[in-house]
Design an enzyme around this catalytic site. Structure first.
Site, PDB file in Angstrom:
ATOM      1  N   GLU A  53       0.705   8.776  -1.768  1.00 41.40           N
ATOM      2  CA  GLU A  53       1.875   7.901  -1.708  1.00 41.40           C
ATOM      3  C   GLU A  53       2.618   7.947  -3.039  1.00 41.40           C
ATOM      4  OE1 GLU A  53       1.408   4.356   1.319  1.00 41.40           O
ATOM      5  OE2 GLU A  53       0.253   3.980  -0.489  1.00 41.40           O
ATOM      6  N   GLY A 102       8.330   1.516  -0.058  1.00 41.15           N
ATOM      7  CA  GLY A 102       9.206   0.385   0.183  1.00 41.15           C
ATOM      8  C   GLY A 102      10.625   0.552  -0.310  1.00 41.15           C
ATOM      9  N   HIS A 123      -4.704   1.547  -3.683  1.00 40.74           N
ATOM     10  CA  HIS A 123      -3.270   1.540  -3.390  1.00 40.74           C
ATOM     11  C   HIS A 123      -2.503   1.297  -4.684  1.00 40.74           C
ATOM     12  CE1 HIS A 123       0.629   0.284  -1.768  1.00 40.74           C
ATOM     13  NE2 HIS A 123       0.278   0.917  -0.664  1.00 40.74           N
ATOM     14  N   GLU A 143      -0.171  -0.535  -5.419  1.00 39.95           N
ATOM     15  CA  GLU A 143       0.071  -1.942  -5.729  1.00 39.95           C
ATOM     16  C   GLU A 143      -1.161  -2.584  -6.362  1.00 39.95           C
ATOM     17  OE1 GLU A 143       3.320  -2.206  -2.107  1.00 39.95           O
ATOM     18  OE2 GLU A 143       1.341  -3.126  -1.845  1.00 39.95           O
ATOM     19  N   ASN A 150      -0.573  -0.370   7.167  1.00 38.34           N
ATOM     20  CA  ASN A 150      -0.943  -1.297   6.100  1.00 38.34           C
ATOM     21  C   ASN A 150       0.001  -2.499   6.170  1.00 38.34           C
ATOM     22  OD1 ASN A 150      -1.662  -2.626   3.761  1.00 38.34           O
ATOM     23  ND2 ASN A 150      -0.847  -1.071   2.374  1.00 38.34           N
ATOM     24  N   SER A 167       7.603   4.991   2.659  1.00 40.06           N
ATOM     25  CA  SER A 167       8.832   4.890   3.460  1.00 40.06           C
ATOM     26  C   SER A 167       8.801   5.784   4.700  1.00 40.06           C
ATOM     27  CB  SER A 167      10.066   5.203   2.603  1.00 40.06           C
ATOM     28  OG  SER A 167      10.238   4.214   1.602  1.00 40.06           O
ATOM     29  N   LYS A 176      -0.135  -5.196   4.542  1.00 39.58           N
ATOM     30  CA  LYS A 176       0.012  -5.867   3.248  1.00 39.58           C
ATOM     31  C   LYS A 176      -0.121  -7.389   3.425  1.00 39.58           C
ATOM     32  CE  LYS A 176       2.546  -1.923   1.518  1.00 39.58           C
ATOM     33  NZ  LYS A 176       3.572  -1.396   0.597  1.00 39.58           N
TER      34      LYS A 176
END
Length: 250
Positions: A168, A174, A98, A100, A10, A212, A12
């Site tokens: 996730e 991250g 996701h 985010e 991904n 991560s 992003k």
């Protein structure tokens, strides 16, 4: 038999055209060599790169995916991209839900389900993301929360061929932090069990771990039962790191 592993990158909101092309060419060069990794490899660039990278992905054997889609197939939705447009651009997969998107854009489970159903209707494989926050993990109810999130986000008519689920933990994305192997194993086992209650072919559905993932921990994570691959963020922007993760599949 466990499904063949999938390593998905991904990207992003990163990389311009020349950088994306260079990365795909480098990955393609590695794929053409030996030994080949025991996994399928997918890249999910920003929308702006899909058209340019589709021919390169076809040439190199990489699968191409997008990072989101709209729930409608067309219409007055300025700034959005429909699933049929992604298929037309050469995509085979699309990420939906996701964390985010859920947190920064307010997407709830119903929205994610609608997007996943749009993806399936367009002939795409939907990668549905689920995961708990740090507070939810600390509450001791992480598995209950994530299973409920999954079941409310699943598209109607899904099967192991049309759906991938990515777990996730939000607090690991991250941050450099990852759950313990035991926590990953427990969550993936809970997700597999829940899927078994609604899908006849749940044993063949790919469950990815994300959060991560890097060369230093990929082999350990990918060896966990019910982990059928990885959804990789930052490390997918580096050919060396991403390829090392792919090679961790065996």
């Amino acid at each position: 038999m466990a499904p063949r592993k999938l390593i998905a990158g991904n990207w992003k909101m990163n990389l311009l055209k020349a950088e994306g092309e260079a990365l795909v060419r480098a990955l393609g060069g590695s794929l053409s060599g030996t030994p080949k990794p025991a996994c399928d490899v997918l890249v999910c660039p920003p929308f702006t790169l899909l058209g340019a990278l589709a021919p390169l992905c076809r040439e190199t054997g990489l699968a191409l995916g997008a990072q989101d889609c709209h729930a409608k197939s067309s219409g007055a939705f300025t700034g959005d991209v429909a699933a049929p447009m992604l298929a037309d651009a050469g995509c085979s997969h699309v990420i939906v839900g996701h964390s985010e998107r859920r947190s920064l854009h307010g997407e709830d489970n119903a929205t994610v389900k609608a997007k996943a159903e749009a993806a399936l209707a367009a002939g795409l494989v939907a990668i549905v993301c689920v995961g708990e926050t740090e507070a939810e993990r600390d509450s001791g109810k992480a598995e209950e929360i994530v299973v409920a999130q999954l079941l409310a986000s699943l598209p109607q008519g899904a099967s192991a061929k049309t759906l991938v689920v990515a777990y996730e933990p939000v607090w690991a994305i991250g941050t450099g932090r990852t759950p313990t192997v035991e926590q990953v194993a427990d969550m993936h086992a809970a997700l597999r069990k829940a899927l078994g209650g609604v899908l006849s072919d749940a044993a063949g559905l790919r469950l990815l771990y994300g959060g991560s993932v890097k060369p230093g921990n990929a082999a350990e994570l990918l060896a966990v039962a019910n982990v059928d691959g990885a959804l990789v963020g930052g490390a997918s922007l580096s050919h060396g790191d991403f390829w090392a993760i792919c090679q961790s599949c065996g």
